[in-house]
Design a protein around this motif. Structure first.
Motif, PDB file in Angstrom:
ATOM      1  N   VAL A  49       0.162  -1.091  -0.429  1.00  0.00           N
ATOM      2  CA  VAL A  49       0.498   0.235  -0.038  1.00  0.00           C
ATOM      3  C   VAL A  49       0.278   1.258  -0.089  1.00  0.00           C
ATOM      4  O   VAL A  49       1.742   1.416   0.969  1.00  0.00           O
ATOM      5  N   THR A  50       0.716   2.165  -1.064  1.00  0.00           N
ATOM      6  CA  THR A  50       1.691   3.249  -1.225  1.00  0.00           C
ATOM      7  C   THR A  50       0.675   4.640  -1.244  1.00  0.00           C
ATOM      8  O   THR A  50      -0.287   5.044  -1.613  1.00  0.00           O
ATOM      9  N   GLU A  51       0.932   5.624  -0.548  1.00  0.00           N
ATOM     10  CA  GLU A  51       0.107   6.479  -0.386  1.00  0.00           C
ATOM     11  C   GLU A  51       0.967   7.696  -1.513  1.00  0.00           C
ATOM     12  O   GLU A  51       2.106   7.615  -1.743  1.00  0.00           O
ATOM     13  N   LEU A  52      -0.017   8.543  -1.840  1.00  0.00           N
ATOM     14  CA  LEU A  52       0.474   9.679  -3.270  1.00  0.00           C
ATOM     15  C   LEU A  52       1.025  10.362  -2.533  1.00  0.00           C
ATOM     16  O   LEU A  52       0.278  11.584  -2.137  1.00  0.00           O
ATOM     17  N   LYS A  53       2.397  11.104  -2.193  1.00  0.00           N
ATOM     18  CA  LYS A  53       3.104  11.431  -1.331  1.00  0.00           C
ATOM     19  C   LYS A  53       4.584  11.785  -2.840  1.00  0.00           C
ATOM     20  O   LYS A  53       5.230  11.016  -3.277  1.00  0.00           O
ATOM     21  N   LEU A  54       3.910  12.918  -3.103  1.00  0.00           N
ATOM     22  CA  LEU A  54       5.516  13.368  -4.088  1.00  0.00           C
ATOM     23  C   LEU A  54       6.735  14.462  -3.779  1.00  0.00           C
ATOM     24  O   LEU A  54       6.441  15.435  -3.506  1.00  0.00           O
ATOM     25  N   ARG A  55       7.613  13.889  -4.198  1.00  0.00           N
ATOM     26  CA  ARG A  55       8.331  14.827  -4.099  1.00  0.00           C
ATOM     27  C   ARG A  55       9.041  15.972  -5.119  1.00  0.00           C
ATOM     28  O   ARG A  55       8.763  15.720  -6.437  1.00  0.00           O
ATOM     29  N   LEU A  56       8.344  17.953  -4.940  1.00  0.00           N
ATOM     30  CA  LEU A  56       9.070  18.630  -5.699  1.00  0.00           C
ATOM     31  C   LEU A  56      10.095  19.440  -5.473  1.00  0.00           C
ATOM     32  O   LEU A  56       9.974  20.136  -4.305  1.00  0.00           O
ATOM     33  N   LEU A  57      11.176  19.277  -6.879  1.00  0.00           N
ATOM     34  CA  LEU A  57      12.211  19.981  -6.354  1.00  0.00           C
ATOM     35  C   LEU A  57      12.298  21.375  -6.880  1.00  0.00           C
ATOM     36  O   LEU A  57      11.416  21.722  -8.028  1.00  0.00           O
TER      37      LEU A  57
ATOM     38  N   LEU B 168      22.493  21.146  -8.362  1.00  0.00           N
ATOM     39  CA  LEU B 168      21.633  19.869  -7.176  1.00  0.00           C
ATOM     40  C   LEU B 168      19.879  19.196  -7.425  1.00  0.00           C
ATOM     41  O   LEU B 168      19.649  18.271  -7.830  1.00  0.00           O
ATOM     42  N   VAL B 169      19.831  20.130  -8.479  1.00  0.00           N
ATOM     43  CA  VAL B 169      18.263  19.974  -9.167  1.00  0.00           C
ATOM     44  C   VAL B 169      18.444  19.220 -10.051  1.00  0.00           C
ATOM     45  O   VAL B 169      17.891  18.149 -10.615  1.00  0.00           O
ATOM     46  N   LEU B 170      19.096  19.745 -10.737  1.00  0.00           N
ATOM     47  CA  LEU B 170      19.445  19.317 -12.397  1.00  0.00           C
ATOM     48  C   LEU B 170      20.149  17.655 -12.190  1.00  0.00           C
ATOM     49  O   LEU B 170      19.680  16.979 -12.756  1.00  0.00           O
ATOM     50  N   GLU B 171      21.111  17.596 -11.168  1.00  0.00           N
ATOM     51  CA  GLU B 171      21.816  16.180 -11.350  1.00  0.00           C
ATOM     52  C   GLU B 171      20.651  15.182 -10.385  1.00  0.00           C
ATOM     53  O   GLU B 171      20.792  13.765 -11.138  1.00  0.00           O
ATOM     54  N   THR B 172      19.652  15.756  -9.499  1.00  0.00           N
ATOM     55  CA  THR B 172      18.752  15.182  -9.230  1.00  0.00           C
ATOM     56  C   THR B 172      17.988  14.759  -9.928  1.00  0.00           C
ATOM     57  O   THR B 172      17.739  13.277 -10.455  1.00  0.00           O
ATOM     58  N   VAL B 173      16.987  15.410 -11.238  1.00  0.00           N
ATOM     59  CA  VAL B 173      16.866  15.232 -12.240  1.00  0.00           C
ATOM     60  C   VAL B 173      17.363  14.563 -12.732  1.00  0.00           C
ATOM     61  O   VAL B 173      16.709  13.247 -13.609  1.00  0.00           O
ATOM     62  N   LYS B 174      18.129  14.561 -13.692  1.00  0.00           N
ATOM     63  CA  LYS B 174      19.142  13.385 -14.590  1.00  0.00           C
ATOM     64  C   LYS B 174      18.775  12.296 -13.675  1.00  0.00           C
ATOM     65  O   LYS B 174      19.199  10.921 -14.299  1.00  0.00           O
ATOM     66  N   ASN B 175      19.312  11.675 -12.444  1.00  0.00           N
ATOM     67  CA  ASN B 175      19.385  10.840 -12.201  1.00  0.00           C
ATOM     68  C   ASN B 175      17.500   9.955 -11.819  1.00  0.00           C
ATOM     69  O   ASN B 175      18.190   9.058 -10.584  1.00  0.00           O
ATOM     70  N   HIS B 176      17.064  10.972 -11.716  1.00  0.00           N
ATOM     71  CA  HIS B 176      15.969  10.301 -11.786  1.00  0.00           C
ATOM     72  C   HIS B 176      14.783   9.579 -10.926  1.00  0.00           C
ATOM     73  O   HIS B 176      14.273   9.341 -10.210  1.00  0.00           O
ATOM     74  N   ASP B 177      15.524  10.651  -9.731  1.00  0.00           N
ATOM     75  CA  ASP B 177      15.446  10.564  -7.569  1.00  0.00           C
ATOM     76  C   ASP B 177      14.042  11.683  -7.065  1.00  0.00           C
ATOM     77  O   ASP B 177      14.739  12.625  -6.775  1.00  0.00           O
TER      78      ASP B 177
END
Length: 267
Positions: free
Chosen positions: A201-209, A243-252
């Motif tokens: 069971v997974t809740e719809l919790k999203l991370r917004l950079l 760091l935002v761009l690096e995180t996006v590149k890593n799909h995290d």
């Protein structure tokens, strides 16, 4: 090899680097003998009027505005908060010294969604997210009417921009419907939607950079507030842009507030 560094950079334009002090300023001087000078009468692109241009690095907008008001800057070409721009353009003292110019938008702001995330890999979920943003309200209040809504990441002035495509509407009820179609239900009654993913069971919790401060963070806060109305929990994570761009590149990530630029003239 110094030639490959800042000392050796020259390019084919009318200016050369005279002095470069990191995080302070970059000074350019006009070349004494430039090939394009012989074409200056044929196009404005071959004109180079100032003998010297100094680009000053002023990270804080408030400091840049103060420098402009004090006459320490001749030109301010940066993304100014629309509210500050509007306020300055209505300052009777300042408008006698400074010209305020608005033109075709060059930069567009967007929210990047990670389609690889198990939380967002269904199109219905992404369609729901697109409909919880009241972009007309943001355009009027946050951007002070200076922004323009677009239907694709292209300049509206481009010949291939499709004006026949409709803008995505702000529609909370339709967003709820899309989430239901995607299988998201608040099974435990805690206000956050959930469903089984990989037998858990997974809740719809999203991370917004977002980058700290600025319009991107204000858009993120608006999205966070609207998301609660449809059962989505959004955590806003401020990071420096690299760091935002690096995180996006890593799909995290799930969502990232980003921007890009496109010249409005012909390709």
């Amino acid at each position: 090899n110094p030639f490959l560094g800042r000392e050796g950079v020259t390019g084919c334009g009318p200016y050369r680097i005279d002095q470069w002090v990191s995080n302070q300023y970059l000074r350019l001087k006009r070349k004494e003998s430039w090939w394009g000078s012989s074409f200056r009468d044929s196009s404005i692109n071959f004109s180079a009027y100032p003998a010297e241009i100094t680009f000053r690095i002023i990270p804080e907008e408030a400091n840049a505005i103060s420098a402009l008001k004090e006459g320490l800057l001749d030109f301010m070409a940066t993304d100014i908060n629309p509210a500050n721009f509007k306020s300055m353009s209505e300052d009777s003292t300042l408008i006698r010294k400074v010209n305020f110019i608005t033109g075709p938008p060059i930069r567009y702001v967007y929210l990047a969604l990670n389609n690889r995330s198990p939380l967002l890999n269904q199109p219905e979920t992404r369609k729901a997210l697109a409909r919880i943003l009241d972009l007309d309200q943001l355009q009027k209040n946050l951007f002070q009417g200076y922004a323009q809504r677009i239907i694709a990441p292209f300049q509206p002035a481009k010949s291939y921009y499709d004006n026949s495509l409709p803008l995505i509407p702000f529609d909370i009820e339709q967003a709820k419907s899309y989430l239901t179609q995607a299988g998201w239900v608040d099974n435990n009654g805690n206000g956050t939607l959930d469903k089984k993913l990989n037998n858990r069971v997974t809740e719809l919790k999203l991370r917004l950079l977002v980058t700290p401060g600025g319009l991107g963070q204000l858009v993120a806060i608006h999205m966070q507030e609207q998301a609660l109305k449809v059962g989505i929990s959004i955590e806003i994570i401020p990071k420096p842009i690299h760091l935002v761009l690096e995180t996006v590149k890593n799909h995290d990530f799930e969502i990232a507030a980003l921007s890009d630029s496109q010249f409005p003239g012909p390709d």
